[in-house]
Design a protein around this motif. Structure first.
Motif, short mmCIF file in Angstrom:
data_model
loop_
_atom_site.label_atom_id
_atom_site.label_comp_id
_atom_site.label_asym_id
_atom_site.label_seq_id
_atom_site.Cartn_x
_atom_site.Cartn_y
_atom_site.Cartn_z
N SER A 149 0.83 -1.21 0.00
CA SER A 149 0.00 0.00 0.00
C SER A 149 0.86 1.26 0.00
CB SER A 149 -0.91 0.02 1.22
OG SER A 149 -1.83 -1.04 1.18
N ALA A 150 1.89 1.28 0.84
CA ALA A 150 2.78 2.45 0.88
C ALA A 150 3.48 2.64 -0.45
CB ALA A 150 3.80 2.30 2.01
N PHE A 151 3.95 1.55 -1.03
CA PHE A 151 4.62 1.63 -2.32
C PHE A 151 3.67 2.17 -3.39
CE2 PHE A 151 5.58 -0.30 -6.45
CZ PHE A 151 6.84 0.23 -6.67
N LEU A 152 2.46 1.61 -3.45
CA LEU A 152 1.49 2.05 -4.46
C LEU A 152 1.07 3.50 -4.26
CD1 LEU A 152 -0.74 -1.13 -4.85
CD2 LEU A 152 0.91 -0.20 -6.49
N MET A 153 0.90 3.92 -3.00
CA MET A 153 0.55 5.32 -2.75
C MET A 153 1.66 6.25 -3.24
SD MET A 153 -1.43 5.13 0.96
CE MET A 153 -0.45 6.41 1.58
N GLY A 154 2.91 5.88 -2.97
CA GLY A 154 4.02 6.69 -3.44
C GLY A 154 4.12 6.71 -4.96
#
Length: 162
Positions: A149-154
Motif C-alpha cells: 500500500s505504501a509503495f502504491l501510494m508513493g
C-alpha cells in the motif's frame, strides 16, 4: 446567503484544532508508557535474557516512532488544515515545518506505518516459538499489505504530480 455559508465552512476548520491538541495528550501518554518500559529494562537488566531485553528495546523504538508520527500528524495537519504555526524569530523551528503538504504527509505516515509494522513483525519473529504459525502468517500478510500500500501510494502520487 452564499457568502455566509462559505464563511461558516471556511471557519469550521477550527473544529479540528482540539483534535490536534488531543494528539498532544496522546504524546504525553506515550511518554509515560515509554518511561514505564524503560524502568522495566533498567530495573530488570541483570535478570533479563538477551531476547527479552531486545524486545523491550524494540518496544521503546516502537513507542518513539509512534510519538514522532503523532507529532508529524499534529503539526502538519494543523498547518495544512487549520492555520499556520507562528514560531517566533529567535525560537527553534523544525526543518520540515511548513514544507509538508497533505500528499507528503500521507507518504510519511505510510512509511511510518510500515516501519512500526516491521518492528512488530520482528518482535513476533523473536517469539516465534510461542506463536501459532497461522497467526504469524497473518502478521506477515498484514505487514506486506502495508508495504504494498505504501509503495502504491508513493507510485501513484508521483504519477499524479507529473
Amino acid at each position: 446567503m452564499e457568502r455566509l455559508i462559505e464563511k461558516l465552512i471556511y471557519r469550521s476548520r477550527w473544529v479540528l484544532a482540539p483534535i490536534y491538541l488531543g494528539l498532544s495528550l496522546a504524546v504525553v501518554a506515550l511518554t509515560v508508557k515509554f518511561f514505564q518500559e524503560l524502568s522495566h529494562l533498567l530495573l530488570d537488566i541483570w535478570v533479563l535474557k538477551e531476547a527479552e531485553m531486545i524486545l523491550i528495546v524494540l518496544s521503546l523504538v516502537d513507542i518513539s516512532m509512534v510519538g514522532g508520527l503523532l507529532i508529524m500528524v499534529m503539526m502538519s495537519g494543523y498547518e495544512n488544515f487549520v492555520s499556520r504555526l507562528d514560531v517566533d524569530e529567535g525560537e527553534e523551528k523544525l526543518g520540515w515545518l511548513g514544507t509538508m503538504d497533505s500528499s507528503s504527509l500521507k507518504a510519511k505516515i505510510a512509511a511510518s506505518i510500515v516501519a512500526i509494522s516491521s518492528i512488530h513483525l520482528l518482535k513476533m519473529f523473536m517469539e516465534v516459538q510461542n506463536i501459532d504459525n497461522t497467526k504469524l502468517m497473518w502478521y506477515v500478510i498484514i505487514h506486506m499489505t502495508f508495504v504494498v500500500s505504501a509503495f502504491l501510494m508513493g507510485y501513484l502520487d508521483t504519477k499524479v504530480k507529473k
